[in-house]
Design an enzyme around this catalytic site. Structure first.
Site, PDB file in Angstrom:
ATOM      1  N   GLY A 109       0.792  -1.231   0.000  1.00  0.00           N
ATOM      2  CA  GLY A 109       0.000   0.000   0.000  1.00  0.00           C
ATOM      3  C   GLY A 109       0.819   1.273   0.000  1.00  0.00           C
ATOM      4  O   GLY A 109       0.464   2.242   0.678  1.00  0.00           O
ATOM      5  N   HIS A 206      -2.394   1.936 -12.554  1.00  0.00           N
ATOM      6  CA  HIS A 206      -1.773   0.777 -13.194  1.00  0.00           C
ATOM      7  C   HIS A 206      -0.351   1.161 -13.601  1.00  0.00           C
ATOM      8  O   HIS A 206      -0.121   2.278 -14.080  1.00  0.00           O
ATOM      9  CB  HIS A 206      -2.584   0.365 -14.425  1.00  0.00           C
ATOM     10  CG  HIS A 206      -2.065  -0.865 -15.101  1.00  0.00           C
ATOM     11  ND1 HIS A 206      -2.298  -2.134 -14.619  1.00  0.00           N
ATOM     12  CD2 HIS A 206      -1.313  -1.025 -16.222  1.00  0.00           C
ATOM     13  CE1 HIS A 206      -1.716  -3.014 -15.415  1.00  0.00           C
ATOM     14  NE2 HIS A 206      -1.108  -2.368 -16.391  1.00  0.00           N
TER      15      HIS A 206
END
EC number: 2.1.2.2
Length: 312
Positions: A109, A206
């Protein structure tokens, strides 16, 4: 009518209209639920004695409209073609409420941490109010717990029996009053129920320049290995809207980095990740300030914070 008289007093269609320097405190007019200048004809630029298009309204992404405070600055020029003088400006600013963010992660994260840290230091007009993960012990979940952010498990699975169903997830996010859903390394497909509940409000980052090297199976180091093997000279992160498929939603923002001749996948990944951390924060900042607008052909753009006539 009273508001119109106030504006007429300060900005009559005359070359004798007083100019109000930017250094002065502007007067404020409060219009509940104002989201379009077209709703108030007396605020159109031709009634202010300034060039057409010099008064800019902010387009809202969310369907819900919140009370706003518009500030009007006046130019002394009465010509329909004259440019505002230096030191004078005609513009509209809208005050928006602080946004509530839900972040989805499956791993460490790092993008989630960048967003949360930006929020804490005041760079974002929003707060991460809940974290969603499919791995209860991942680094992102641990960071959330350490910072007092609630953690939700999704989806429900054999190894995660406490995970929520899609409908329960939607209900839970609504209870948290979430405005935007941010995917930051979340590897599960987003359910249709959530996409419909948060139309145009779910975003993913992405690690390649989509539409290249995207889709099912393209994640993490696999993406960077494929980029190098292809001989591509450039790569970089993409932020896009989320739809029912992997990496096929409308592209919102991209950042380009070079692929060097002797790059390893790890070296390229580090270069791209550095840009991810900056780009995602900039995009979330724009979301929280409601600076995402849609072109007539359905392409989303981000309005510049410094110049409302510029987009990226």
């Amino acid at each position: 009518m009273e508001a119109q008289q106030i504006i007429s007093r300060f900005c009559p269609k005359s070359s004798l209209a007083p100019s109000i320097p930017m250094v002065k405190q502007p007067f404020s007019l409060n219009f509940p639920h104002l989201h379009s200048l077209s709703s108030y004809p007396f605020l159109q630029s031709q009634n202010l004695g300034v060039p057409t298009g010099a008064l800019h309204a902010i387009s809202f992404v969310n369907k819900e409209v919140y009370p706003s405070s518009w500030r009007i600055w006046c130019s002394k020029s009465s010509s329909s073609t004259a440019e505002p003088e230096e030191g004078h400006e005609v513009r509209a600013q809208v005050t928006v409420r602080r946004k509530k963010l839900a972040v989805f992660v499956s791993g460490g994260g790092s993008n989630f941490r960048s967003i949360h840290e930006a929020s804490k230091r005041g760079s974002l007009h929003g707060d991460v109010t809940v974290l969603v993960t499919n791995k209860r012990d991942c680094g992102g979940a641990q960071y959330a717990r350490n910072n007092g952010i609630p953690v939700i498990l999704f989806p429900k699975a054999k190894d995660e029996p406490e995970g929520l169903s899609p409908s329960d997830l939607v209900d839970t996010l609504r209870k948290f009053e979430v405005d935007f859903v941010l995917l930051a390394g979340y590897l599960k497909l987003i359910p249709v129920e959530l996409i419909r509940a948060y139309e145009r409000s779910i975003y993913n980052i992405h690690p390649s320049l989509l539409p290249a090297f995207g889709g099912k199976g393209y994640y993490g180091m696999k993406v960077h290995k494929a980029v190098i093997a292809s001989g591509a000279r450039f790569s970089g992160p993409t932020i896009h809207f989320v739809d029912e498929h992997y990496d096929t939603g409308r592209i919102l923002a991209q950042r380009v980095v070079p692929v060097l001749a002797n790059d390893t996948a790890e070296e390229l990944a580090a270069r791209v990740l550095n840009e991810e951390h900056q780009l995602y924060v900039e995009v979330v900042e724009a979301l929280c300030e409601e600076r995402v607008v849609w072109r007539e052909d359905g392409v989303p753009l981000i309005q510049s914070k410094e110049n409302p006539n510029e987009f990226w």
